[in-house]
Scaffold this motif. Structure first.
Motif, PDB file in Angstrom:
ATOM      1  N   PRO A 161      34.835  45.481  43.110  1.00 32.06           N
ATOM      2  CA  PRO A 161      34.159  45.379  41.812  1.00 32.06           C
ATOM      3  C   PRO A 161      34.827  46.288  40.772  1.00 32.06           C
ATOM      4  O   PRO A 161      35.286  47.391  41.105  1.00 32.06           O
ATOM      5  N   GLU A 162      34.872  45.834  39.543  1.00 30.21           N
ATOM      6  CA  GLU A 162      35.571  46.563  38.476  1.00 30.21           C
ATOM      7  C   GLU A 162      35.023  47.971  38.263  1.00 30.21           C
ATOM      8  O   GLU A 162      35.777  48.908  37.992  1.00 30.21           O
TER       9      GLU A 162
ATOM     10  N   HIS B 101      36.770  50.874  40.142  1.00 28.17           N
ATOM     11  CA  HIS B 101      37.996  51.442  39.577  1.00 28.17           C
ATOM     12  C   HIS B 101      37.659  52.596  38.625  1.00 28.17           C
ATOM     13  O   HIS B 101      38.300  53.643  38.656  1.00 28.17           O
ATOM     14  N   GLY B 102      36.658  52.397  37.793  1.00 26.43           N
ATOM     15  CA  GLY B 102      36.241  53.448  36.868  1.00 26.43           C
ATOM     16  C   GLY B 102      35.718  54.671  37.573  1.00 26.43           C
ATOM     17  O   GLY B 102      36.015  55.800  37.196  1.00 26.43           O
ATOM     18  N   TYR B 103      34.948  54.451  38.628  1.00 24.57           N
ATOM     19  CA  TYR B 103      34.401  55.575  39.386  1.00 24.57           C
ATOM     20  C   TYR B 103      35.516  56.382  40.042  1.00 24.57           C
ATOM     21  O   TYR B 103      35.536  57.609  39.950  1.00 24.57           O
ATOM     22  N   VAL B 104      36.440  55.704  40.686  1.00 26.25           N
ATOM     23  CA  VAL B 104      37.540  56.388  41.377  1.00 26.25           C
ATOM     24  C   VAL B 104      38.407  57.156  40.384  1.00 26.25           C
ATOM     25  O   VAL B 104      38.866  58.266  40.672  1.00 26.25           O
ATOM     26  N   SER B 105      38.613  56.602  39.198  1.00 26.95           N
ATOM     27  CA  SER B 105      39.482  57.255  38.208  1.00 26.95           C
ATOM     28  C   SER B 105      38.888  58.552  37.661  1.00 26.95           C
ATOM     29  O   SER B 105      39.576  59.318  36.994  1.00 26.95           O
ATOM     30  N   ARG B 106      37.636  58.844  37.968  1.00 25.85           N
ATOM     31  CA  ARG B 106      37.057  60.139  37.589  1.00 25.85           C
ATOM     32  C   ARG B 106      37.662  61.276  38.403  1.00 25.85           C
ATOM     33  O   ARG B 106      37.690  62.415  37.960  1.00 25.85           O
TER      34      ARG B 106
ATOM     35  N   GLY C   9      45.401  49.768  41.360  1.00 26.54           N
ATOM     36  CA  GLY C   9      44.749  49.920  42.649  1.00 26.54           C
ATOM     37  C   GLY C   9      45.264  51.043  43.521  1.00 26.54           C
ATOM     38  O   GLY C   9      44.822  51.197  44.649  1.00 26.54           O
ATOM     39  N   VAL C  10      46.199  51.857  43.012  1.00 21.27           N
ATOM     40  CA  VAL C  10      46.752  52.982  43.780  1.00 21.27           C
ATOM     41  C   VAL C  10      46.425  54.275  43.030  1.00 21.27           C
ATOM     42  O   VAL C  10      46.855  54.464  41.895  1.00 21.27           O
TER      43      VAL C  10
ATOM     44  N   SER D 264      33.744  53.027  50.395  1.00 23.21           N
ATOM     45  CA  SER D 264      33.602  52.186  51.588  1.00 23.21           C
ATOM     46  C   SER D 264      32.296  51.396  51.627  1.00 23.21           C
ATOM     47  O   SER D 264      32.213  50.384  52.309  1.00 23.21           O
ATOM     48  N   THR D 265      31.289  51.835  50.888  1.00 23.29           N
ATOM     49  CA  THR D 265      30.019  51.094  50.870  1.00 23.29           C
ATOM     50  C   THR D 265      29.884  50.160  49.663  1.00 23.29           C
ATOM     51  O   THR D 265      28.904  49.445  49.558  1.00 23.29           O
ATOM     52  N   THR D 266      30.884  50.175  48.766  1.00 22.92           N
ATOM     53  CA  THR D 266      30.808  49.372  47.542  1.00 22.92           C
ATOM     54  C   THR D 266      31.901  48.308  47.488  1.00 22.92           C
ATOM     55  O   THR D 266      32.112  47.696  46.463  1.00 22.92           O
ATOM     56  N   LEU D 267      32.598  48.067  48.561  1.00 21.10           N
ATOM     57  CA  LEU D 267      33.756  47.181  48.563  1.00 21.10           C
ATOM     58  C   LEU D 267      33.448  45.715  48.318  1.00 21.10           C
ATOM     59  O   LEU D 267      34.294  44.989  47.802  1.00 21.10           O
ATOM     60  N   ASP D 268      32.300  45.237  48.717  1.00 20.91           N
ATOM     61  CA  ASP D 268      32.001  43.795  48.737  1.00 20.91           C
ATOM     62  C   ASP D 268      33.036  43.112  49.630  1.00 20.91           C
ATOM     63  O   ASP D 268      33.088  43.381  50.802  1.00 20.91           O
ATOM     64  N   GLU D 269      33.873  42.276  49.067  1.00 20.40           N
ATOM     65  CA  GLU D 269      34.895  41.558  49.851  1.00 20.40           C
ATOM     66  C   GLU D 269      36.257  42.255  49.819  1.00 20.40           C
ATOM     67  O   GLU D 269      37.221  41.743  50.374  1.00 20.40           O
ATOM     68  N   GLY D 270      36.348  43.411  49.172  1.00 18.18           N
ATOM     69  CA  GLY D 270      37.618  44.094  49.002  1.00 18.18           C
ATOM     70  C   GLY D 270      38.043  44.931  50.195  1.00 18.18           C
ATOM     71  O   GLY D 270      37.399  44.950  51.239  1.00 18.18           O
TER      72      GLY D 270
END
Length: 103
Positions: A11-12, A15-20, A28-29, A47-53
């Motif tokens: 989910p988009e 990406h925003g959460y990780v970039s914090r 994606g890296v 790991s709990t928010t991946l959905d199908e990723g």
């Protein structure tokens, strides 16, 4: 603690959460220096928010012979194995493929 995180088909908002916490060096890296506590909480969220990723995290770990540890989540095509302290990555056979291939 140095960490590398890859995420794909997530989910988009993830990406925003990780970039914090980490810097996105390519789509994606993500890389950066984070504390153990931040790493654990970040991995839990990813790991709990991946959905199908899928996601893979590699981080420095002085307890390991190779100096790093690896976590994976989602529908990865590879499996991480610990063989007496040595981290190896195994290809999972897909449908119709045998574990031993003829040459």
């Amino acid at each position: 603690m140095f960490a590398v995180l890859t995420i794909s088909a997530v989910p988009e908002h993830l990406h925003g959460y990780v970039s914090r916490f980490l810097t996105e060096v390519e789509s994606g890296v993500y890389v950066g220096n984070i504390s153990r506590n931040v790493r654990e909480r970040l991995w839990e969220r990813v790991s709990t928010t991946l959905d199908e990723g899928t996601s893979t995290m590699i981080y420095s770990d002085p307890r390991q012979e190779q100096g790093f540890s690896m976590l994976t989540a989602g529908k990865n095509s590879r499996k991480v194995l610990d063989l007496d302290g040595l981290t190896v990555v195994s290809m999972r056979p897909g449908r119709g493929e045998s574990k031993i291939r003829d040459r």
